[in-house]
Design an enzyme around this catalytic site. Sequence first.
Site, PDB file in Angstrom:
ATOM      1  N   THR A   7       0.850  -1.200   0.000  1.00 53.72           N
ATOM      2  CA  THR A   7       0.000   0.000   0.000  1.00 53.72           C
ATOM      3  C   THR A   7       0.874   1.234   0.000  1.00 53.72           C
ATOM      4  OG1 THR A   7      -1.707   1.227   1.196  1.00 53.72           O
ATOM      5  CG2 THR A   7      -0.185  -0.018   2.550  1.00 53.72           C
ATOM      6  N   ASN A   9      -0.884   4.049   0.967  1.00 59.05           N
ATOM      7  CA  ASN A   9      -1.775   4.899   1.751  1.00 59.05           C
ATOM      8  C   ASN A   9      -1.192   4.999   3.180  1.00 59.05           C
ATOM      9  OD1 ASN A   9      -3.861   5.414   3.710  1.00 59.05           O
ATOM     10  ND2 ASN A   9      -5.382   5.126   2.086  1.00 59.05           N
ATOM     11  N   LYS A  12      -3.428   3.697   6.081  1.00 57.84           N
ATOM     12  CA  LYS A  12      -3.453   2.229   6.209  1.00 57.84           C
ATOM     13  C   LYS A  12      -2.132   1.731   6.814  1.00 57.84           C
ATOM     14  CE  LYS A  12      -6.094   0.930   2.062  1.00 57.84           C
ATOM     15  NZ  LYS A  12      -5.965   0.141   0.823  1.00 57.84           N
ATOM     16  N   ASP A  70      -7.798  -3.945   0.065  1.00 57.06           N
ATOM     17  CA  ASP A  70      -8.643  -3.056  -0.706  1.00 57.06           C
ATOM     18  C   ASP A  70      -9.863  -2.794   0.154  1.00 57.06           C
ATOM     19  OD1 ASP A  70      -8.660  -1.641  -3.299  1.00 57.06           O
ATOM     20  OD2 ASP A  70     -10.658  -2.513  -3.397  1.00 57.06           O
ATOM     21  N   SER A  71     -10.176  -1.536   0.308  1.00 61.87           N
ATOM     22  CA  SER A  71     -11.226  -1.174   1.257  1.00 61.87           C
ATOM     23  C   SER A  71     -12.013   0.007   0.724  1.00 61.87           C
ATOM     24  CB  SER A  71     -10.602  -0.850   2.624  1.00 61.87           C
ATOM     25  OG  SER A  71      -9.486   0.002   2.488  1.00 61.87           O
ATOM     26  N   GLY A 154      -9.054   9.413   5.516  1.00 68.00           N
ATOM     27  CA  GLY A 154     -10.129   9.224   4.537  1.00 68.00           C
ATOM     28  C   GLY A 154     -11.479   9.722   5.019  1.00 68.00           C
ATOM     29  N   ASP A 156     -13.187   8.816   7.633  1.00 65.38           N
ATOM     30  CA  ASP A 156     -13.460   8.630   9.069  1.00 65.38           C
ATOM     31  C   ASP A 156     -14.285   9.763   9.688  1.00 65.38           C
ATOM     32  OD1 ASP A 156     -12.485   6.084   9.749  1.00 65.38           O
ATOM     33  OD2 ASP A 156     -10.424   6.801   9.757  1.00 65.38           O
ATOM     34  N   HIS A 181     -13.339  -2.475  10.253  1.00 62.65           N
ATOM     35  CA  HIS A 181     -13.327  -3.410   9.126  1.00 62.65           C
ATOM     36  C   HIS A 181     -11.917  -3.987   8.928  1.00 62.65           C
ATOM     37  CE1 HIS A 181     -12.301   0.617   8.073  1.00 62.65           C
ATOM     38  NE2 HIS A 181     -12.031   0.377   6.803  1.00 62.65           N
ATOM     39  N   ARG A 182     -10.929  -3.119   9.030  1.00 65.83           N
ATOM     40  CA  ARG A 182      -9.536  -3.559   8.836  1.00 65.83           C
ATOM     41  C   ARG A 182      -9.074  -4.424  10.009  1.00 65.83           C
ATOM     42  NH1 ARG A 182      -8.175   0.984   7.492  1.00 65.83           N
ATOM     43  NH2 ARG A 182      -8.481   0.476   5.308  1.00 65.83           N
TER      44      ARG A 182
HETATM   45  P1  ITT Z   1      -3.551   1.545  -1.619  1.00 67.49           P
HETATM   46  O1  ITT Z   1      -4.297   1.026  -2.821  1.00 67.49           O
HETATM   47  O2  ITT Z   1      -2.154   2.002  -1.912  1.00 67.49           O
HETATM   48  O3  ITT Z   1      -3.609   0.604  -0.447  1.00 67.49           O
HETATM   49  P2  ITT Z   1      -5.736   3.422  -1.518  1.00 67.49           P
HETATM   50  O4  ITT Z   1      -6.047   4.601  -0.633  1.00 67.49           O
HETATM   51  O5  ITT Z   1      -5.841   3.633  -3.000  1.00 67.49           O
HETATM   52  O6  ITT Z   1      -4.297   2.891  -1.110  1.00 67.49           O
HETATM   53  P3  ITT Z   1      -7.993   1.629  -1.630  1.00 67.49           P
HETATM   54  O7  ITT Z   1      -8.022   1.598  -3.094  1.00 67.49           O
HETATM   55  O8  ITT Z   1      -8.203   0.368  -0.851  1.00 67.49           O
HETATM   56  O9  ITT Z   1      -6.626   2.225  -1.075  1.00 67.49           O
HETATM   57  O10 ITT Z   1      -9.065   2.708  -1.181  1.00 67.49           O
HETATM   58  C1  ITT Z   1      -9.457   2.744   0.126  1.00 67.49           C
HETATM   59  C2  ITT Z   1     -10.192   4.054   0.358  1.00 67.49           C
HETATM   60  O11 ITT Z   1     -11.354   3.792   1.152  1.00 67.49           O
HETATM   61  C3  ITT Z   1      -9.320   4.967   1.193  1.00 67.49           C
HETATM   62  O12 ITT Z   1      -8.498   5.784   0.372  1.00 67.49           O
HETATM   63  C4  ITT Z   1     -10.372   5.738   1.963  1.00 67.49           C
HETATM   64  O13 ITT Z   1     -10.897   6.712   1.132  1.00 67.49           O
HETATM   65  C5  ITT Z   1     -11.437   4.699   2.208  1.00 67.49           C
HETATM   66  N1  ITT Z   1     -11.196   3.977   3.464  1.00 67.49           N
HETATM   67  C6  ITT Z   1     -10.834   2.678   3.611  1.00 67.49           C
HETATM   68  N2  ITT Z   1     -10.648   2.385   4.897  1.00 67.49           N
HETATM   69  C7  ITT Z   1     -10.885   3.502   5.582  1.00 67.49           C
HETATM   70  C8  ITT Z   1     -10.823   3.830   6.944  1.00 67.49           C
HETATM   71  O14 ITT Z   1     -10.451   2.944   7.847  1.00 67.49           O
HETATM   72  N3  ITT Z   1     -11.131   5.078   7.288  1.00 67.49           N
HETATM   73  C9  ITT Z   1     -11.500   5.991   6.378  1.00 67.49           C
HETATM   74  N4  ITT Z   1     -11.561   5.792   5.062  1.00 67.49           N
HETATM   75  C10 ITT Z   1     -11.246   4.535   4.669  1.00 67.49           C
END
Ligand code: ITT
Length: 210
Positions: A7, A9, A12, A70-71, A154, A156, A181-182
């Site tokens: 990741t 992010n 995360k 992926d979330s 994000g 939250d 969820h995570r």
């Molecule tokens: P990676 O693919 O590099 O892991 P990303 O941000 O693109 O990073 P995702 O495609 O899985 O990751 O998108 C997840 C999005 O969902 C994240 O950017 C947030 O906008 C939201 N999200 C997921 N989990 C969250 C959380 O615990 N709190 C707040 N927003 C969350």
Amino acid sequence: MRLILATHNSGKLREYRALLAGLPLEVVSLADCGSDEVPPEDGSSFAENALQKARHAHRLFPQDWALADDSGLVVDALGGRPGIHSSRYAGETSSYEVKIGHLLAELADAASPSRAARFVCVIALIAPDGREWTVDGELEGEIGHSPRGTEGFGYDPIFWLPEIAMSSGELDPVYKNRISHRGRANQKVRVLLDRMLDGNGLPGQPHPVL
Ligand code: ITT
């Protein structure tokens, strides 16, 4: 032996460093390994995308464990949007202030008055021998009326948890990891890893998938 977190992010990464603490594996990110290449993410489900990202890390570092998540936020009244497109919602480069504003405006225009929503997380785990697993976790809640709190990342600040009358942006990070969820998906990963690693972080006996 290492576990590569596929990741980029930072929110995360912070959560996984806490969630995976204590494993007999060195937990490192792709960036820690000198890779800033963005993994592909064009699947049609959380699981497909999580596997794409984990396979990317496994291809680059086949001797190590690979883990990707992926979330996203699934809003009932928006037909499940933003869902797998959560990080690209309202434009790939828009700030979360903009994404949240867009979501609140869409919800205000929605036919349904329901604000029910859930965070969904699918984790893909790949062993050095190529075995793959996916596990998931969810956190049910509602979309709040305005952002609250500065914790997390994000969406939250607008994810409202009615039972405790707080947004997930107001949760202590340790508590968020316990209920999120995570955190829930990660509990299954820890069970898998506990069963599959010997004390040195090496794959042990194959074990049925959860
Ligand atoms: P990676 O693919 O590099 O892991 P990303 O941000 O693109 O990073 P995702 O495609 O899985 O990751 O998108 C997840 C999005 O969902 C994240 O950017 C947030 O906008 C939201 N999200 C997921 N989990 C969250 C959380 O615990 N709190 C707040 N927003 C969350």
